[in-house]
Design an enzyme around this catalytic site. Structure first.
Site, PDB file in Angstrom:
ATOM      1  N   HIS A  67      52.275  43.540  39.497  1.00 46.12           N
ATOM      2  CA  HIS A  67      51.923  42.159  39.138  1.00 46.12           C
ATOM      3  C   HIS A  67      52.541  41.312  40.253  1.00 46.12           C
ATOM      4  O   HIS A  67      52.973  41.855  41.286  1.00 46.12           O
ATOM      5  CB  HIS A  67      52.502  41.873  37.743  1.00 46.12           C
ATOM      6  CG  HIS A  67      51.933  40.673  37.060  1.00 46.12           C
ATOM      7  ND1 HIS A  67      52.226  39.391  37.469  1.00 46.12           N
ATOM      8  CD2 HIS A  67      51.103  40.554  35.983  1.00 46.12           C
ATOM      9  CE1 HIS A  67      51.589  38.523  36.672  1.00 46.12           C
ATOM     10  NE2 HIS A  67      50.888  39.206  35.760  1.00 46.12           N
ATOM     11  N   TYR A  98      51.638  37.282  45.928  1.00 45.05           N
ATOM     12  CA  TYR A  98      50.926  36.016  45.774  1.00 45.05           C
ATOM     13  C   TYR A  98      51.258  35.121  46.977  1.00 45.05           C
ATOM     14  O   TYR A  98      52.355  35.205  47.535  1.00 45.05           O
ATOM     15  CB  TYR A  98      51.355  35.314  44.484  1.00 45.05           C
ATOM     16  CG  TYR A  98      50.632  35.772  43.234  1.00 45.05           C
ATOM     17  CD1 TYR A  98      50.782  37.072  42.757  1.00 45.05           C
ATOM     18  CD2 TYR A  98      49.808  34.894  42.520  1.00 45.05           C
ATOM     19  CE1 TYR A  98      50.126  37.486  41.603  1.00 45.05           C
ATOM     20  CE2 TYR A  98      49.157  35.299  41.362  1.00 45.05           C
ATOM     21  CZ  TYR A  98      49.315  36.595  40.901  1.00 45.05           C
ATOM     22  OH  TYR A  98      48.674  37.007  39.764  1.00 45.05           O
ATOM     23  N   HIS A 135      47.845  38.144  48.347  1.00 45.42           N
ATOM     24  CA  HIS A 135      47.193  37.909  47.061  1.00 45.42           C
ATOM     25  C   HIS A 135      46.797  36.445  46.873  1.00 45.42           C
ATOM     26  O   HIS A 135      47.406  35.708  46.089  1.00 45.42           O
ATOM     27  CB  HIS A 135      48.136  38.382  45.949  1.00 45.42           C
ATOM     28  CG  HIS A 135      47.461  38.666  44.648  1.00 45.42           C
ATOM     29  ND1 HIS A 135      46.814  39.847  44.366  1.00 45.42           N
ATOM     30  CD2 HIS A 135      47.342  37.922  43.520  1.00 45.42           C
ATOM     31  CE1 HIS A 135      46.331  39.826  43.140  1.00 45.42           C
ATOM     32  NE2 HIS A 135      46.627  38.661  42.602  1.00 45.42           N
ATOM     33  N   GLU A 173      41.238  37.692  46.575  1.00 45.23           N
ATOM     34  CA  GLU A 173      40.000  37.248  45.933  1.00 45.23           C
ATOM     35  C   GLU A 173      39.650  35.817  46.316  1.00 45.23           C
ATOM     36  O   GLU A 173      40.048  34.865  45.642  1.00 45.23           O
ATOM     37  CB  GLU A 173      40.132  37.345  44.401  1.00 45.23           C
ATOM     38  CG  GLU A 173      40.241  38.769  43.903  1.00 45.23           C
ATOM     39  CD  GLU A 173      40.370  38.864  42.384  1.00 45.23           C
ATOM     40  OE1 GLU A 173      40.456  37.813  41.718  1.00 45.23           O
ATOM     41  OE2 GLU A 173      40.388  39.994  41.876  1.00 45.23           O
ATOM     42  N   GLU A 261      41.502  46.436  43.261  1.00 43.15           N
ATOM     43  CA  GLU A 261      42.033  45.953  41.982  1.00 43.15           C
ATOM     44  C   GLU A 261      40.958  46.110  40.917  1.00 43.15           C
ATOM     45  O   GLU A 261      39.792  45.792  41.152  1.00 43.15           O
ATOM     46  CB  GLU A 261      42.440  44.476  42.077  1.00 43.15           C
ATOM     47  CG  GLU A 261      43.116  43.964  40.806  1.00 43.15           C
ATOM     48  CD  GLU A 261      43.399  42.468  40.844  1.00 43.15           C
ATOM     49  OE1 GLU A 261      44.137  42.018  41.753  1.00 43.15           O
ATOM     50  OE2 GLU A 261      42.862  41.757  39.982  1.00 43.15           O
ATOM     51  N   TRP A 295      45.226  47.238  37.691  1.00 45.75           N
ATOM     52  CA  TRP A 295      46.039  46.043  37.416  1.00 45.75           C
ATOM     53  C   TRP A 295      46.551  46.095  36.000  1.00 45.75           C
ATOM     54  O   TRP A 295      45.716  46.179  35.098  1.00 45.75           O
ATOM     55  CB  TRP A 295      45.172  44.790  37.623  1.00 45.75           C
ATOM     56  CG  TRP A 295      45.941  43.511  37.457  1.00 45.75           C
ATOM     57  CD1 TRP A 295      46.053  42.755  36.320  1.00 45.75           C
ATOM     58  CD2 TRP A 295      46.705  42.836  38.463  1.00 45.75           C
ATOM     59  NE1 TRP A 295      46.828  41.664  36.549  1.00 45.75           N
ATOM     60  CE2 TRP A 295      47.249  41.684  37.846  1.00 45.75           C
ATOM     61  CE3 TRP A 295      46.993  43.097  39.802  1.00 45.75           C
ATOM     62  CZ2 TRP A 295      48.062  40.781  38.545  1.00 45.75           C
ATOM     63  CZ3 TRP A 295      47.796  42.210  40.497  1.00 45.75           C
ATOM     64  CH2 TRP A 295      48.318  41.058  39.861  1.00 45.75           C
ATOM     65  N   GLU A 302      50.558  40.721  27.859  1.00 42.02           N
ATOM     66  CA  GLU A 302      49.113  40.570  28.118  1.00 42.02           C
ATOM     67  C   GLU A 302      48.473  41.961  28.132  1.00 42.02           C
ATOM     68  O   GLU A 302      49.126  42.955  28.494  1.00 42.02           O
ATOM     69  CB  GLU A 302      48.843  39.830  29.443  1.00 42.02           C
ATOM     70  CG  GLU A 302      49.328  40.537  30.688  1.00 42.02           C
ATOM     71  CD  GLU A 302      48.967  39.800  31.991  1.00 42.02           C
ATOM     72  OE1 GLU A 302      48.358  38.724  31.941  1.00 42.02           O
ATOM     73  OE2 GLU A 302      49.311  40.337  33.063  1.00 42.02           O
TER      74      GLU A 302
HETATM   75  C1  IDC Z   1      46.551  37.575  36.422  1.00 46.15           C
HETATM   76  C2  IDC Z   1      47.765  38.060  35.657  1.00 46.15           C
HETATM   77  C3  IDC Z   1      48.290  36.942  34.786  1.00 46.15           C
HETATM   78  C4  IDC Z   1      48.549  35.717  35.651  1.00 46.15           C
HETATM   79  C5  IDC Z   1      47.292  35.351  36.425  1.00 46.15           C
HETATM   80  C6  IDC Z   1      47.507  34.178  37.359  1.00 46.15           C
HETATM   81  O1  IDC Z   1      47.415  39.187  34.891  1.00 46.15           O
HETATM   82  O2  IDC Z   1      49.470  37.334  34.126  1.00 46.15           O
HETATM   83  O3  IDC Z   1      48.940  34.631  34.819  1.00 46.15           O
HETATM   84  O4  IDC Z   1      46.881  36.456  37.193  1.00 46.15           O
HETATM   85  O5  IDC Z   1      48.466  34.464  38.314  1.00 46.15           O
HETATM   86  C7  IDC Z   1      42.518  38.929  39.184  1.00 46.15           C
HETATM   87  C8  IDC Z   1      43.672  38.630  40.058  1.00 46.15           C
HETATM   88  C9  IDC Z   1      44.975  38.888  39.337  1.00 46.15           C
HETATM   89  C10 IDC Z   1      44.887  38.449  37.891  1.00 46.15           C
HETATM   90  C11 IDC Z   1      43.889  39.377  37.204  1.00 46.15           C
HETATM   91  C12 IDC Z   1      43.755  39.127  35.704  1.00 46.15           C
HETATM   92  O6  IDC Z   1      43.623  39.324  41.293  1.00 46.15           O
HETATM   93  O7  IDC Z   1      45.999  38.185  40.008  1.00 46.15           O
HETATM   94  O8  IDC Z   1      46.155  38.617  37.304  1.00 46.15           O
HETATM   95  N1  IDC Z   1      42.596  39.207  37.874  1.00 46.15           N
HETATM   96  O9  IDC Z   1      43.309  37.821  35.457  1.00 46.15           O
HETATM   97  N2  IDC Z   1      41.251  38.947  39.531  1.00 46.15           N
HETATM   98  C13 IDC Z   1      40.481  39.181  38.447  1.00 46.15           C
HETATM   99  C14 IDC Z   1      41.343  39.349  37.366  1.00 46.15           C
END
Ligand code: IDC
Length: 339
Positions: A67, A98, A135, A173, A261, A295, A302
């Site tokens: 994460h 991030y 990220h 992304e 991912e 992921w 969550e």
């Molecule tokens: C999500 C985390 C969540 C966090 C959010 C924002 O699970 O806890 O609050 O990001 O930071 C992605 C992203 C990935 C996301 C994940 C689920 O690459 O960072 O993580 N997701 O939403 N792309 C599609 C889904």
């Protein structure tokens, strides 16, 4: 009679000579092959829609993502990676760093780089592949923090220049109104140039439009680099066969897809698991030897989190296994990794 005997002797002599000749040439050929055998190295190449080794063997990597390091960095160390490797059979670990300042990512918090180095070094020592993931997410467009990205990838690619285990994912992304031609491609060209200056061989994963789910514009104007794969990200509760079909046609055109991912929840990363839909995706990826990363390894409350809410594995307990700490998401991915 004498003539017959002579004829038989002649035929036998000829046969023996021919056989001997072939024995000698076979042996010589073997010796030649042995002397000229190309050893297989760890470098990976994106070629014709596949990931292959230097001698052309097709390779599929399977892994797990952290994460955000800024929130869950304390959960990640060499022991975490070793347990994941040994208990789940992964050969890849993704370090999600991030980038946006609002999330206390790299733009606001340069110390994250030290954690990236610690984890990448640990993964390499464990003979695993490792993705260093820039990220981007809330910063939508890779252009937003490009100056930081250029500096970061110049430094990191210098440190790991000779390290085939390291894979660079340069923009997780891209989203919002970010486009391939206007934003992502020019960004990728600049970042790739920085990496290539130090590391001509490394595999580089490039994010695609719409949260790494769109390939049409990429296929119309691909990057001019001979070792890039393009990211496909999916969440089983939100994305289905329509996306798989799009990916298939992109792959058929010779582009290499890397699922750097994916998740078994919906795209928000929370709520229920879509186990059957996720298994359909895994079957699809495995059949095509598409590499994938799950992921995520965290103990957040969550659905996607692989650990139960709030627990922290105690690696000091002798004989401990992660099994005691896994959430339903963790158990699911363990099963899927064994397929
Ligand atoms: C999500 C985390 C969540 C966090 C959010 C924002 O699970 O806890 O609050 O990001 O930071 C992605 C992203 C990935 C996301 C994940 C689920 O690459 O960072 O993580 N997701 O939403 N792309 C599609 C889904």
């Amino acid at each position: 009679m004498k003539k017959v005997i002579l004829a038989i002797i002649a035929v036998l002599t000829l046969a023996a000579t021919v056989a001997g000749y072939f024995m000698i040439t076979n042996k010589m050929q073997e010796e030649y092959d042995e002397a000229h055998k190309i050893p297989e190295t760890k470098w990976l190449y994106a070629k014709g829609g596949k990931i292959v080794s230097n001698i052309g063997r097709e390779i599929q990597l399977k892994g797990i993502s952290t994460h955000g390091l800024q929130w869950y960095g304390h959960l990640y160390n060499a022991k975490t990676i070793k347990h994941l490797r040994d208990e789940m059979g992964i050969n890849l670990f993704r370090i999600a760093m991030y980038t946006d300042a609002g999330s206390n990512g790299y733009a606001a918090n340069k110390t994250l780089k030290e954690k990236v180095y610690e984890l990448a070094d640990a993964a390499i020592k464990l003979d695993m592949y490792v993705i260093i993931d820039w990220h981007i997410l809330n910063d939508n467009n890779p252009q937003t923090n490009k100056a930081d990205a250029l500096e970061f990838f110049a430094e990191v690619s210098k440190k790991y220049a000779d390290e085939p285990h390291v894979i660079y994912e340069i923009c997780n992304e891209p989203n919002g109104d970010t486009t391939w031609e206007k934003d992502i491609k020019p960004y990728a060209e600049e970042v790739i140039a920085k990496i290539r200056k130090n590391s001509p061989e490394s595999l580089i994963i490039v994010g695609t439009p719409n949260w790494s789910k769109e390939f049409t514009d990429v296929a119309n104007a691909p990057l001019d680099d001979n070792n890039v794969a393009y990211a496909l990200h999916f969440y089983a509760g939100s994305h289905n066969k329509t996306l798989r079909d799009k990916a298939d046609s992109f792959k058929r055109r010779g582009y290499t897809i890397f699922v750097s991912e994916c998740g078994a929840t919906d795209a928000a990363g929370n709520g229920q698991l879509y186990e059957e839909a996720f298994e359909r995706w895994v079957t699809w990826m495995n059949k095509r030897k598409i590499s994938w990363v799950y992921w995520s390894y965290s103990n957040k409350d969550e659905g996607s989190a692989m650990l139960k809410n709030g627990v922290e594995p105690d690696f000091t307990v002798k004989g401990m296994t992660l099994d005691d700490y896994l959430s339903d998401s963790g158990k699911l991915v363990k099963r899927m990794l064994a397929l």
